[in-house]
Design an enzyme around this catalytic site. Structure first.
Site, PDB file in Angstrom:
ATOM      1  N   ASP A   1      -2.767   4.768  -2.603  1.00  0.00           N
ATOM      2  CA  ASP A   1      -3.711   5.465  -1.738  1.00  0.00           C
ATOM      3  C   ASP A   1      -4.110   6.833  -2.319  1.00  0.00           C
ATOM      4  O   ASP A   1      -3.242   7.635  -2.666  1.00  0.00           O
ATOM      5  CB  ASP A   1      -3.014   5.671  -0.379  1.00  0.00           C
ATOM      6  CG  ASP A   1      -3.932   6.264   0.657  1.00  0.00           C
ATOM      7  OD1 ASP A   1      -4.903   5.584   1.026  1.00  0.00           O
ATOM      8  OD2 ASP A   1      -3.684   7.409   1.078  1.00  0.00           O
TER       9      ASP A   1
ATOM     10  N   HIS B   1     -10.855  -1.465   4.806  1.00  0.00           N
ATOM     11  CA  HIS B   1     -10.563  -1.021   6.178  1.00  0.00           C
ATOM     12  C   HIS B   1     -11.155   0.349   6.486  1.00  0.00           C
ATOM     13  O   HIS B   1     -10.945   0.888   7.578  1.00  0.00           O
ATOM     14  CB  HIS B   1      -9.038  -0.978   6.365  1.00  0.00           C
ATOM     15  CG  HIS B   1      -8.404   0.015   5.448  1.00  0.00           C
ATOM     16  ND1 HIS B   1      -8.429  -0.101   4.078  1.00  0.00           N
ATOM     17  CD2 HIS B   1      -7.790   1.174   5.698  1.00  0.00           C
ATOM     18  CE1 HIS B   1      -7.841   0.937   3.526  1.00  0.00           C
ATOM     19  NE2 HIS B   1      -7.443   1.732   4.486  1.00  0.00           N
ATOM     20  N   ASP B   2     -11.853   0.921   5.497  1.00  0.00           N
ATOM     21  CA  ASP B   2     -12.413   2.270   5.694  1.00  0.00           C
ATOM     22  C   ASP B   2     -13.920   2.273   5.874  1.00  0.00           C
ATOM     23  O   ASP B   2     -14.519   3.344   6.022  1.00  0.00           O
ATOM     24  CB  ASP B   2     -12.110   3.152   4.464  1.00  0.00           C
ATOM     25  CG  ASP B   2     -10.672   3.568   4.391  1.00  0.00           C
ATOM     26  OD1 ASP B   2     -10.188   3.826   3.278  1.00  0.00           O
ATOM     27  OD2 ASP B   2     -10.012   3.616   5.454  1.00  0.00           O
TER      28      ASP B   2
ATOM     29  N   ASP C   1       0.863  -1.176   0.000  1.00  0.00           N
ATOM     30  CA  ASP C   1       0.000   0.000   0.000  1.00  0.00           C
ATOM     31  C   ASP C   1       0.907   1.234   0.000  1.00  0.00           C
ATOM     32  O   ASP C   1       1.660   1.452   0.950  1.00  0.00           O
ATOM     33  CB  ASP C   1      -0.863  -0.020   1.270  1.00  0.00           C
ATOM     34  CG  ASP C   1      -2.132   0.792   1.111  1.00  0.00           C
ATOM     35  OD1 ASP C   1      -3.183   0.363   1.636  1.00  0.00           O
ATOM     36  OD2 ASP C   1      -2.070   1.849   0.450  1.00  0.00           O
TER      37      ASP C   1
ATOM     38  N   GLU D   1      -6.586   3.952  -5.667  1.00  0.00           N
ATOM     39  CA  GLU D   1      -7.800   4.246  -4.911  1.00  0.00           C
ATOM     40  C   GLU D   1      -8.337   5.558  -5.466  1.00  0.00           C
ATOM     41  O   GLU D   1      -7.670   6.593  -5.367  1.00  0.00           O
ATOM     42  CB  GLU D   1      -7.529   4.380  -3.417  1.00  0.00           C
ATOM     43  CG  GLU D   1      -8.839   4.595  -2.666  1.00  0.00           C
ATOM     44  CD  GLU D   1      -8.644   5.079  -1.262  1.00  0.00           C
ATOM     45  OE1 GLU D   1      -7.642   5.736  -0.985  1.00  0.00           O
ATOM     46  OE2 GLU D   1      -9.510   4.796  -0.422  1.00  0.00           O
TER      47      GLU D   1
HETATM   48  O1  TEU Z   1      -8.783   6.575   2.182  1.00  0.00           O
HETATM   49  C1  TEU Z   1      -9.222   7.791   1.593  1.00  0.00           C
HETATM   50  C2  TEU Z   1     -10.648   7.752   1.669  1.00  0.00           C
HETATM   51  O2  TEU Z   1     -11.280   7.816   0.656  1.00  0.00           O
HETATM   52  C3  TEU Z   1     -11.245   7.429   3.002  1.00  0.00           C
HETATM   53  O3  TEU Z   1     -10.659   8.242   4.004  1.00  0.00           O
HETATM   54  C4  TEU Z   1     -12.683   7.738   2.880  1.00  0.00           C
HETATM   55  O4  TEU Z   1     -12.757   9.034   2.298  1.00  0.00           O
HETATM   56  C5  TEU Z   1     -13.362   7.803   4.174  1.00  0.00           C
HETATM   57  O5  TEU Z   1     -12.824   6.895   5.065  1.00  0.00           O
HETATM   58  C6  TEU Z   1     -14.784   7.486   3.843  1.00  0.00           C
HETATM   59  O6  TEU Z   1     -15.569   7.749   4.963  1.00  0.00           O
HETATM   60  C7  TEU Z   1      -7.403   6.339   2.109  1.00  0.00           C
HETATM   61  C8  TEU Z   1      -7.114   5.198   3.069  1.00  0.00           C
HETATM   62  O7  TEU Z   1      -7.822   4.033   2.639  1.00  0.00           O
HETATM   63  C9  TEU Z   1      -7.571   5.638   4.444  1.00  0.00           C
HETATM   64  O8  TEU Z   1      -7.424   4.584   5.392  1.00  0.00           O
HETATM   65  C10 TEU Z   1      -6.718   6.831   4.860  1.00  0.00           C
HETATM   66  O9  TEU Z   1      -7.214   7.328   6.084  1.00  0.00           O
HETATM   67  C11 TEU Z   1      -6.786   7.949   3.810  1.00  0.00           C
HETATM   68  O10 TEU Z   1      -6.659   7.491   2.474  1.00  0.00           O
HETATM   69  C12 TEU Z   1      -5.640   8.930   4.014  1.00  0.00           C
HETATM   70  O11 TEU Z   1      -4.436   8.293   3.708  1.00  0.00           O
END
Ligand code: TEU
Ligand code: CA
Length: 606
Positions: free
Chosen positions: A261, A386-387, A159, A315
Site C-alpha cells: 500500500d 476498491h478506491d 495487502d 501501489e
Molecule cells: O490508497 C492510496 C490512494 O492512492 C488512494 O487513497 C487514492 O489516493 C484515493 O482514493 C484516490 O481518490 C491506498 C489504499 O488503496 C486506500 O484504500 C487507503 O485508503 C490508502 O492507501 C491509505 O492506506
C-alpha cells in the site's frame, strides 16, 4: 537556468513524469520559454535534489514467471461474502467462494487488509499486523483459507500497509504514553510553529491538515491519510527491522507475496519542507518519490521478498510510467511490479467528475507502454479497484453500451502484456450505485470530503452531488451472488447498501449463462492461459493513428494473434481485413463488414 542544465534535468524520469502531469510530455529543453522555466522552478529543484537512477531499458526475451502469467483477483473482504449473518464479509465466506474463483480462471487472490484494525479506513489502518480482525474470523480461519486456496492451485497475496499504522497500534500508544518508549521514533513527530500552527502546510489525502497535535507531548504527528493513520518513520533502522520481521512472518506462513500500500510514500524529503501548490495536494512532491525510497525497497527485497518465491506489487500513489519503471526494473532488485493508475482518469479529470471517459485516451496511454518491450520491467493491467468508481461507468452509463464495453475491457485486459488484475464484481459487470444521501457513505475519504465541502460553503445538495459519483463506496457495494435477498451476500443487514441491479447482474445467473459477462471473462482468461503469446509476445500496433480504433498483434515463435476494437458508440470501417483469421472471441455474435459500436474481437493468425 541555463539550457544545458535544463536538458540534463529533463532526462530524469521524475521530470518526465511531472511534465506528463503538467500536459507537457516530451517537450525538449529548447521548447521552454523563460517564463515557463521560471514557473517550473520548483520542479527543477525537486528533480535536482533527488538524483534518482535513470532507468536503462534492456531488450531480448522475457524470462517467464508465474506472476507474469497470473490473473490476480482482488477481494475487498468486508464486501465479498458474509457467512455468519452479521452483514460483514468474512474469511469463511471467501472459502465458500473459492470454487467460483477457480471456475472463472483466477490464479492469484489478493486480499485487501484482514488484520486487526479499528476500521477507520476499513483495515488500511492496521492495529496488529499479526492478528486477524475478529469480524473476519480467526487465524485458524486464515490458515484454512490459505490451505484451500493452495489446494485449488491458486496463490494468495496479502495487502501490506507499511507507510502508516493505526493510532491504536501498540507502537503508537507506547510512543504517546510512555516517556521512555522505544517506539517514539517509529513515527514522525515535530514541534509546531511559534504561532501554534502545524510544522508545515501539508494536507492529507482525506481533506484535512496532515498533522495531529498531542498536548501531552506538545508535539505534532504526521498522517498523510486519516487522522487515525499515523505515518511511520522509515529513517529509523529499528522500524525497518520490525517491518522485515513482519514480512518474513507472513512469508513463512506460506503467503505468496504482497500488495504494498502506497509504498512509494515511505521516504520523505529531509526537513519536511512546505509543499508547493504547483504539484497539487500540498506536500505531495516532498514524499511521492523520496530520496531513500530505492534504498528501503532494496532492503525489504534483500531481507524478505527475495528469500522466497514471492511476488510483490507496489501501489505507486502519484508515480508516473517512468518512475514506476525505476522501482520495478528487475535489475534494481526492489519490487516485481508497480500499479500505475495514469489511465484511471483522463488528464485534468478526477474520479468525482461525472464525464464520459474517452477510450481513445486509454489507447494512446497504453500503446507506448505496450510497445516498450524492455524485458527488465513488467507492467500491470488493471482497470478497477476498491478506491475508484467502476471503470465501466466512467466510459458509459448506458446499459446496452455497458454490455459491450465490459466485454471490450475484458478482451483488452487478457490480450495485453502485464500481470492482469480483476476487482471483485468486474467479472459480472457490476456498476456504480445511485446513493440516496450522504448518510449512506461509509468511506472516510468521502465523509471527510463531504464535510470539507460544506465547511467551504457548499450546500448539502452540492456537496452530495459532487462526492456521490466518486466515493470509494461505489466499488465497495456488496458482491452480488444471487437475485435473492441482499443479493445472497448476507442473511443480515449489509454494512453498506447494495447496488441497484443485483436482480439482473449476479453470479448465480451469469455462471449459468454462456453468453454472460462472467462467461466472457472466463473464456478470455482461458485464452490467455492457453496462448502464452498473449502474455509475452511482441506487441505491434495496427494503424495507431486511426481515431476510435485500437488494433494490435501479439506474436512470437508460438503464434500470432490480432485484436481489433472499436472505441466508440458508432460504426467504423474495419481498417484491416480479418479474412482467413480464426475468430477466437468476440463481443458480437458474428463478424460484419464494419466494426459496430464497441466491437472487440481477438483472432488467431497462426
Ligand atoms: O490508497 C492510496 C490512494 O492512492 C488512494 O487513497 C487514492 O489516493 C484515493 O482514493 C484516490 O481518490 C491506498 C489504499 O488503496 C486506500 O484504500 C487507503 O485508503 C490508502 O492507501 C491509505 O492506506
Ligand atoms: Ca460475517
Amino acid at each position: 537556468m541555463d539550457r544545458n542544465k535544463l536538458r540534463e534535468l529533463l532526462e530524469q524520469p521524475m521530470a518526465q513524469d511531472l511534465m506528463d502531469r503538467f500536459g507537457m510530455a516530451g517537450k525538449p529543453a529548447e521548447a521552454f520559454d523563460e517564463q515557463t522555466i521560471t514557473k517550473l522552478e520548483p520542479v527543477w529543484k525537486l528533480v535536482d535534489a533527488t538524483k534518482l537512477p535513470i532507468h536503462v531499458p534492456v531488450y531480448g526475451e522475457y524470462d517467464r514467471k508465474w506472476w507474469k502469467e497470473a490473473v490476480i483477483y482482488q477481494i475487498y473482504p468486508m464486501s465479498f461474502c458474509d457467512s455468519n449473518g452479521d452483514g460483514i464479509g468474512d474469511l469463511p465466506g471467501i472459502i465458500s467462494k473459492l470454487d467460483y474463483l477457480k471456475e472463472l480462471g483466477v490464479d492469484v487472490v489478493w486480499l485487501s487488509p484482514i488484520y486487526d484494525s479499528p476500521n477507520d479506513d476499513n483495515g488500511y489502518d492496521i492495529r496488529d499486523y499479526q492478528a486477524i480482525h475478529p469480524d473476519y474470523g480467526t487465524m485458524e480461519d486464515f490458515d484454512r483459507l490459505l490451505e484451500e486456496t493452495h489446494k485449488r492451485g491458486m496463490k494468495l497475496i496479502m495487502d501490506m500497509v507499511l507507510n502508516h499504522t493505526s493510532d491504536e497500534h501498540r507502537w503508537f500508544q507506547s510512543a504517546l504514553h510512555d516517556p521512555d518508549s522505544p517506539y517514539k521514533d517509529f513515527y514522525i513527530w515535530r514541534k509546531g510553529k511559534a504561532d501554534g500552527t502545524p510544522p508545515n502546510n501539508w494536507q492529507s489525502f482525506f481533506s484535512e491538515p496532515a498533522w495531529n497535535y498531542y498536548p501531552e507531548l506538545d508535539e505534532w504527528a504526521l498522517h498523510l491519510f486519516s487522522r487515525k493513520q499515523m505515518d511511520l518513520n522509515w529513517e529509523n533502522p529499528k522500524l525497518r527491522d520490525e517491518v522485515v520481521k513482519i514480512l518474513n512472518w507472513w512469508l513463512q506462513k506460506g503467503v505468496d507475496g504482497f500488495r504494498l500500500d502506497v509504498i512509494n510514500l515511505i521516504s520523505k524529503f529531509e526537513g519536511l519542507p512546505d509543499g508547493d501548490p504547483l504539484f497539487g495536494l500540498l506536500g505531495m512532491e516532498q514524499y511521492f518519490y523520496g530520496p531513500r525510497l530505492h534504498e528501503y525497497l532494496k532492503d525489504m527485497n534483500a531481507r524478505a521478498f527475495s528469500l522466497y518465491d514471492s511476488y510483490t506489487v507496489g501501489e505507486g500513489c502519484g508515480l508516473g510510467a517512468r518512475t514506476t519503471n525505476c522501482i520495478s526494473m528487475q535489475s534494481a532488485k526492489e519490487l516485481n511490479t508497480v500499479f500505475c493508475f495514469g489511465h484511471f482518469e483522463e488528464p485534468g479529470r478526477n474520479k468525482y467528475e461525472d464525464y464520459a471517459y474517452d477510450l481513445n485516451f486509454l489507447k494512446n496511454y497504453m500503446l507506448p507502454i505496450q510497445q516498450d518491450e524492455d524485458i527488465d520491467c513488467w507492467n500491470t493491467v488493471v482497470f478497477d479497484n476498491h478506491d475508484n468508481p467502476r471503470f465501466l461507468n466512467k466510459v458509459s452509463r448506458d446499459p446496452a453500451e455497458c454490455e459491450k464495453i465490459a466485454r471490450l475491457i475484458a478482451l483488452m485486459e487478457m490480450t495485453l502484456r502485464g500481470t492482469v488484475y480483476l476487482y471483485q464484481g468486474q467479472e459480472l459487470g457490476m456498476r456504480d450505485t445511485a446513493f440516496r444521501g450522504p448518510e449512506e457513505f461509509r468511506d472516510v475519504e468521502a465523509i471527510n470530503l463531504y464535510k470539507s465541502l460544506i465547511e467551504s460553503g457548499k450546500t448539502e445538495e452540492e456537496a452530495f452531488a459532487y462526492v456521490a459519483p466518486g466515493t470509494r463506496d461505489q466499488a465497495r457495494t456488496p458482491m452480488q451472488w444471487t437475485a435473492g435477498e441482499n443479493a445472497g451476500f448476507t442473511t443480515g443487514t449489509p454494512w453498506l447498501r447494495l447496488a441497484d441491479d443485483y436482480e439482473l447482474r449476479n453470479a448465480e445467473a451469469e455462471t449459468a449463462d454462456d453468453a454472460s459477462i462472467f462467461s466472457f471473462y472466463r473464456k478470455a482468461i482461458a485464452l490467455r492461459h492457453a496462448y502464452k503469446t498473449l502474455v509475452y509476445g511482441h506487441f505491434t500496433a495496427e494503424q495507431p493513428e486511426l481515431a476510435d480504433f485500437m488494433g494490435y498483434t501479439r506474436r512470437d515463435d508460438d503464434g500470432e494473434f490480432y485484436v481489433e476494437m472499436n472505441l466508440c458508440n458508432h460504426t467504423i470501417s474495419r481498417p484491416r481485413s480479418v479474412e482467413g483469421m480464426e475468430c477466437l472471441l468476440s463481443n458480437y455474435e458474428d463478424t460484419a463488414a464494419d466494426l459496430r459500436p464497441y466491437e472487440a474481437a481477438v483472432y488467431r493468425i497462426r
